[in-house]
Enzyme design. Sequence first.
Site, PDB file in Angstrom:
ATOM      1  CD  GLU A   1       9.332  12.519  11.871  1.00 50.17           C
ATOM      2  OE1 GLU A   1       9.129  12.078  11.542  1.00 50.17           O
ATOM      3  OE2 GLU A   1      10.635  11.820  11.377  1.00 50.17           O
TER       4      GLU A   1
ATOM      5  CE  LYS B   1      -1.736   2.951   2.732  1.00 45.73           C
ATOM      6  NZ  LYS B   1      -1.960   4.050   1.727  1.00 45.73           N
TER       7      LYS B   1
ATOM      8  CD  GLU C   1      12.899   3.998   8.471  1.00 46.56           C
ATOM      9  OE1 GLU C   1      12.423   4.657   9.420  1.00 46.56           O
ATOM     10  OE2 GLU C   1      12.848   4.020   7.664  1.00 46.56           O
TER      11      GLU C   1
END
Length: 489
Positions: free
Chosen positions: A392, A183, A258
């Site tokens: 982030e 996906k 990840e």
Amino acid sequence: MTDTATLDIQPGRLFIGGEWQDAASGSTFDTINPATAEPLTQVAEAGAEDVDRAVRAAREAFESDAWQNLDARKRGKLLYAIADRLEERADELAALETMDNGKPVREARMIDIKESIDCFRYYAGWADKIAGDVIPVPGPYLNYTRREPVGVCGAIIPWNYPLQMAAWKVAPAIACGNTVVLKPAEQTPLTALELARAASDAGLPAGVLNVIPGFGESAGGALVNHPDVDKIAFTGSTAIGKLIQRQAADSLKKVSLELGGKSPNIVLDDADIEAAVRGASMAIFYNSGQACTAGSRLLVHEKIRDEFVEKLLKRAAGFVPGDPMNPKTRLGPLVSEEQLDRVLGYIEKGKQEGAELLLGGDRVEVGGKRGYFLNPTVFGNVTPRMTIACEEIFGPVLAVQTFSDMDEAIQIGNASEYGLAAAVWTRDVRKAHHVAHKLRAGTVWINTYHNLDTASPFGGYKQSGYGRELGRYALDLYTQVKSVWVNLA
Ligand code: NAP
Ligand code: MG
């Protein structure tokens, strides 16, 4: 602005069981060119029913004699053939990646597409070298291990390196004999569909690779919750990584994650300043900061801070946002309006919390279009607790902090929930290795930044995830070990 008509971009369909299909619901969504904010084309939107069809196709392919009995060397040949198909169309794929994602076309060609091709060739070479062991055990027994594929692997990937993230998962999974349902991110589905085309042209058996564009919660969620998926390989945000791990618990799927990063880039007072300035700006502005390893926290020794920042600002100002289809452009737009708004929100927060805006911080217009361009942005006087030093941002926004000795640099560097990457700049080889060993991160660069290679492992410490992609380490993600006992008495 380059005319999108130069590439004939067809509407995207789902690739399931070796066939191009519409979504069962008939739904489609637009994929947008971030440089112009205009739609490129429509793509079929997979729902739960389509995910189920793709998983069944992958299961059928996995269990077929054609796949189970295929020589490992022939699996390798198929991967080489996929690499060749991608290479034949490398320039076109780079242009497509740039139009869908906004990254400078030169980088798309020299990094994304090149590294994707390299990844297929690297794992092609591994396919016939995945071996078990013979283990000395007591008694009249032969004990040996086999490395068997995990089964049907679901791959869910982000938009920052669309084809490359697909390659990192699809190539080792197939090398190990698995089948895959991929996906892609909703922002960047187009090159994943071209990967399906390359696989089909290369003669990969139907159902071994299925590609289902769609949205995270619906298509991604259905894949994660599907009882017949054996493994999920995910790259993306830490928040969604945690959600996937929780959801996968119900069927005890194997999961590899990840996730995000807030990587410290540490410049000691004996560093080669010119080299470190070049490295620090590339570390944050490459791919407009939309890299999970972006060097978003610059830690500079207080003794060299002023000189360093002065040079850095000059260099940063050279990253002028431009048309990403122009081969000279070094800074493209952000991927989406949503991402631009998120980054602008962080810039506002930085100002509110008392950081000093030294450069940029504003949206810019390029070529008279409402693309999602942002000037390179640098904040000074950042302290470790500020939001822009902790979260982030995923944009071209650098937070500069200072330290007074090496131990403090290590302490600040490690004071993050993330641990994906880090770097240190110094001329002292002893200090370089000391810092590299003390930093809790999956990758540490010494006097360089952003190096990656298919042969070298990649992954996170702490909340940057677990499992190592690339290199021989990825074989652990896509195989399981079976122990076989033979009575020799
Ligand atoms: P994201 O939501 O984590 O998206 C990554 C992938 O997961 C996409 O394919 C996404 O589909 C899918 N997904 C989303 N929700 C899901 C769910 N409930 N179940 C299964 N799959 C799901 O990341 P994003 O929203 O694109 O970006 C948000 C932030 O994440 C960025 O600002 C950045 O900080 C971070 N990020 C990190 C990386 C990295 O490499 N570490 C990459 C991208 C983003 P959709 O495309 O439909 O959302
Ligand atoms: Mg797009």
